[in-house]
Design a protein around this motif. Structure first.
Motif, PDB file in Angstrom:
ATOM      1  N   LYS A   1     -34.794  11.951  50.948  1.00  0.00           N
ATOM      2  CA  LYS A   1     -35.687  12.535  51.671  1.00  0.00           C
ATOM      3  C   LYS A   1     -36.059  11.738  53.954  1.00  0.00           C
ATOM      4  O   LYS A   1     -35.669  12.014  54.499  1.00  0.00           O
ATOM      5  CB  LYS A   1     -37.248  13.332  51.253  1.00  0.00           C
ATOM      6  CG  LYS A   1     -37.083  13.580  50.188  1.00  0.00           C
ATOM      7  CD  LYS A   1     -38.331  13.307  49.671  1.00  0.00           C
ATOM      8  CE  LYS A   1     -38.207  15.094  49.040  1.00  0.00           C
ATOM      9  NZ  LYS A   1     -37.928  15.824  48.439  1.00  0.00           N
TER      10      LYS A   1
ATOM     11  N   GLU B   1     -51.310  11.126  47.374  1.00  0.00           N
ATOM     12  CA  GLU B   1     -50.529  12.356  48.100  1.00  0.00           C
ATOM     13  C   GLU B   1     -49.038  12.396  46.639  1.00  0.00           C
ATOM     14  O   GLU B   1     -49.003  13.537  46.629  1.00  0.00           O
ATOM     15  CB  GLU B   1     -49.616  11.601  49.234  1.00  0.00           C
ATOM     16  CG  GLU B   1     -49.647  11.295  50.762  1.00  0.00           C
ATOM     17  CD  GLU B   1     -50.578  12.915  50.889  1.00  0.00           C
ATOM     18  OE1 GLU B   1     -50.082  13.936  51.284  1.00  0.00           O
ATOM     19  OE2 GLU B   1     -51.701  12.905  51.448  1.00  0.00           O
TER      20      GLU B   1
ATOM     21  N   ALA C   1     -48.745  15.875  45.311  1.00  0.00           N
ATOM     22  CA  ALA C   1     -47.354  16.913  45.216  1.00  0.00           C
ATOM     23  C   ALA C   1     -47.174  16.553  43.305  1.00  0.00           C
ATOM     24  O   ALA C   1     -46.613  17.873  43.260  1.00  0.00           O
ATOM     25  CB  ALA C   1     -46.613  15.007  45.477  1.00  0.00           C
TER      26      ALA C   1
ATOM     27  N   GLU D   1     -41.681  13.676  47.102  1.00  0.00           N
ATOM     28  CA  GLU D   1     -42.366  14.444  47.700  1.00  0.00           C
ATOM     29  C   GLU D   1     -43.529  13.641  48.399  1.00  0.00           C
ATOM     30  O   GLU D   1     -44.895  12.839  49.642  1.00  0.00           O
ATOM     31  CB  GLU D   1     -42.687  15.133  47.702  1.00  0.00           C
ATOM     32  CG  GLU D   1     -43.162  15.993  48.389  1.00  0.00           C
ATOM     33  CD  GLU D   1     -42.863  16.305  50.449  1.00  0.00           C
ATOM     34  OE1 GLU D   1     -42.808  16.227  50.904  1.00  0.00           O
ATOM     35  OE2 GLU D   1     -41.150  16.211  50.301  1.00  0.00           O
TER      36      GLU D   1
ATOM     37  N   TYR E   1     -43.155   9.936  49.729  1.00  0.00           N
ATOM     38  CA  TYR E   1     -42.638  10.513  51.718  1.00  0.00           C
ATOM     39  C   TYR E   1     -43.626  11.128  52.020  1.00  0.00           C
ATOM     40  O   TYR E   1     -43.926  10.315  53.802  1.00  0.00           O
ATOM     41  CB  TYR E   1     -41.599  11.876  51.054  1.00  0.00           C
ATOM     42  CG  TYR E   1     -41.152  12.649  52.734  1.00  0.00           C
ATOM     43  CD1 TYR E   1     -40.630  11.672  53.996  1.00  0.00           C
ATOM     44  CD2 TYR E   1     -42.213  13.845  53.259  1.00  0.00           C
ATOM     45  CE1 TYR E   1     -40.094  12.555  54.453  1.00  0.00           C
ATOM     46  CE2 TYR E   1     -41.224  14.330  54.299  1.00  0.00           C
ATOM     47  CZ  TYR E   1     -40.137  13.340  55.191  1.00  0.00           C
ATOM     48  OH  TYR E   1     -40.786  14.463  56.502  1.00  0.00           O
ATOM     49  N   GLN E   2     -44.435  11.546  51.824  1.00  0.00           N
ATOM     50  CA  GLN E   2     -45.528  12.086  52.937  1.00  0.00           C
ATOM     51  C   GLN E   2     -46.329  11.063  52.848  1.00  0.00           C
ATOM     52  O   GLN E   2     -47.661  11.019  54.332  1.00  0.00           O
ATOM     53  CB  GLN E   2     -46.686  13.156  51.686  1.00  0.00           C
ATOM     54  CG  GLN E   2     -45.394  14.662  52.153  1.00  0.00           C
ATOM     55  CD  GLN E   2     -45.769  15.127  53.412  1.00  0.00           C
ATOM     56  OE1 GLN E   2     -46.634  14.922  54.547  1.00  0.00           O
ATOM     57  NE2 GLN E   2     -44.776  16.158  53.013  1.00  0.00           N
ATOM     58  N   THR E   3     -47.207  10.058  52.155  1.00  0.00           N
ATOM     59  CA  THR E   3     -47.680   8.502  51.952  1.00  0.00           C
ATOM     60  C   THR E   3     -47.573   8.370  53.595  1.00  0.00           C
ATOM     61  O   THR E   3     -48.137   7.951  54.575  1.00  0.00           O
ATOM     62  CB  THR E   3     -47.602   8.039  51.204  1.00  0.00           C
ATOM     63  OG1 THR E   3     -47.859   8.803  49.890  1.00  0.00           O
ATOM     64  CG2 THR E   3     -48.128   6.620  51.661  1.00  0.00           C
TER      65      THR E   3
ATOM     66  N   MET F   1     -45.088   9.574  56.378  1.00  0.00           N
ATOM     67  CA  MET F   1     -45.501  10.493  57.493  1.00  0.00           C
ATOM     68  C   MET F   1     -46.487  10.261  57.749  1.00  0.00           C
ATOM     69  O   MET F   1     -46.734   9.755  58.982  1.00  0.00           O
ATOM     70  CB  MET F   1     -44.906  11.683  56.942  1.00  0.00           C
ATOM     71  CG  MET F   1     -43.517  12.197  57.114  1.00  0.00           C
ATOM     72  SD  MET F   1     -42.509  11.840  57.946  1.00  0.00           S
ATOM     73  CE  MET F   1     -41.163  10.079  57.184  1.00  0.00           C
ATOM     74  N   LYS F   2     -48.359  10.279  56.570  1.00  0.00           N
ATOM     75  CA  LYS F   2     -49.458  10.011  57.424  1.00  0.00           C
ATOM     76  C   LYS F   2     -49.482   8.747  57.843  1.00  0.00           C
ATOM     77  O   LYS F   2     -50.659   8.566  58.002  1.00  0.00           O
ATOM     78  CB  LYS F   2     -49.764  11.022  56.126  1.00  0.00           C
ATOM     79  CG  LYS F   2     -49.958  12.346  55.773  1.00  0.00           C
ATOM     80  CD  LYS F   2     -50.341  12.794  54.762  1.00  0.00           C
ATOM     81  CE  LYS F   2     -50.009  14.267  54.362  1.00  0.00           C
ATOM     82  NZ  LYS F   2     -51.342  14.955  53.966  1.00  0.00           N
TER      83      LYS F   2
END
Length: 366
Positions: free
Chosen positions: A221, A297, A301, A354, A357-359, A361-362
């Motif tokens: 990712k 996150e 998920a 995921e 990954y979101q962690t 990004m944020k």
């Protein structure tokens, strides 16, 4: 008559233009093919290992067959010629650029230059008489090894570096740079355990394999982002806690995320926890904020249960000693019957990835 002269002039100009373009293209192609060529390179997390780690817990590559003896096959280093920014590696005359691959073994502080050849032993004599030169400040020593159809030049480095390289006149020119000189965003992903350290072991399933699978899914990712990610391991090796911490420090990473798996004698326990470093305070977005975001996150998920945040204890050496925002996510209990099944499912691993990954990004939005 006037019109005819103009037509002839235009024809001549067209011919001159065609000749110029053809000549220029030929020069460019010749220059590209025979002078400066960018050499293929891979990071350590992309290297396909031919064998497991050395077994010493230091994150070594390969078995005893591949181990270089310290006093054998040394490459001479000329430290008197420092009139260039490049580290210069001469290559045998019959070596082509497409036969050279550079590997950045950042966990081992090594740069490998692999040369494929049908008979690599022909090149041994070359490095007995030809050394490296130029800017050698980042290189402590070099040695070469021959195995099968490959010669490998291995250079020990003073730290973790990125580099630019070109191949010109049978010389490989390498310019070393710090990671922060190349990348604006840097993180470290640390899959826990490895080698003889299985982590939690339940019914033949080990935590070390689960953390590695999660890391590989995270990598898939994050490879498509502008974030540079360093991985403490991407095979069955086991870097020391000190080496894992040093990677984050050496790269000046923005954050470190460790992946762990829980286990308990009470098989009814399940859910996720996040562990944070309470000893090293970082204003703004620090370890506790990272741990909180990481748990939220990942739980979102996987549609799981959040067990809350935990302060790192003495056993959490990586998190305790990190000098960047650092947190560990315990992705589930391998000792719980339901989570034992879930943690072996590919779709579940993807959902954990995921969440991580979101962690990331944020975190960069904070």
């Amino acid at each position: 008559m006037q019109q005819e002269r103009q037509n002839n002039l235009m024809k001549r100009m067209a011919v001159y233009c065609l000749v110029f373009v053809a000549t220029a293209m030929s020069a460019i192609l010749y220059y590209s093919a025979n002078k400066i060529i960018v050499v293929a390179d891979v990071a350590q997390d992309e290297v396909v290992q031919e064998s497991a780690g050395s077994g010493d817990g230091t994150g070594g590559e390969g078995s005893a067959e591949n181990t270089i003896v310290a006093d054998k096959n040394h490459i001479l280093i000329d430290r008197d010629s420092q009139n260039t920014k490049f580290f210069c590696i001469p290559l045998p005359e019959d070596v082509k650029a497409e036969e050279v691959i550079i590997e950045n073994h950042y966990m081992d502080r090594e740069l490998w230059v692999n040369i494929t050849h049908k008979n690599p032993h022909e090149h041994e004599m070359f490095y007995e008489t030809n050394g490296v030169y130029g800017n050698c400040e980042s290189v402590t020593e070099g040695h070469f090894d021959v195995e099968k159809e490959r010669m490998c030049l291995r250079f020990d480095l003073t730290g973790v570096y990125e580099y630019h390289s070109i191949f010109e006149d049978n010389t490989l020119y390498v310019e070393f740079m710090t990671p922060k000189e190349v990348y604006d965003k840097i993180i470290v992903i640390d899959p826990a355990y490895g080698l003889q350290e299985d982590g939690v072991l339940s019914n033949g399933v080990s935590a070390k394999d689960i953390t590695l699978e999660v890391a590989k899914a995270v990598k898939a990712k994050l490879d498509d982002t502008d974030i540079k990610v360093y991985y403490t391991r991407m095979d069955d090796s086991n870097p020391t806690a000190e080496n894992r911490v040093e990677l984050a420090a050496a790269t000046k990473a923005d954050l470190l995320i460790r992946i762990e798996v829980s286990g308990d004698a009470n098989t009814k326990l399940y859910g996720t926890e996040a562990v944070y470093n309470s000893r090293f305070f970082i204003p703004g977005f620090g370890s506790v904020e990272l741990a909180d975001l990481l748990e939220r996150e990942v739980v979102t998920a996987i549609s799981g249960k959040a067990n809350g945040l935990l302060e790192a204890g003495e056993e959490d050496a990586v998190i305790c000693n990190a000098t960047v925002p650092a947190a560990a996510i315990k992705v589930g209990y391998l000792t719980n019957g339901q989570e034992f099944i879930l943690l072996q499912r590919e779709d579940y691993i993807q959902r954990i990835a995921e969440g991580i990954y979101q962690t990331v990004m944020k975190a960069y939005e904070e």
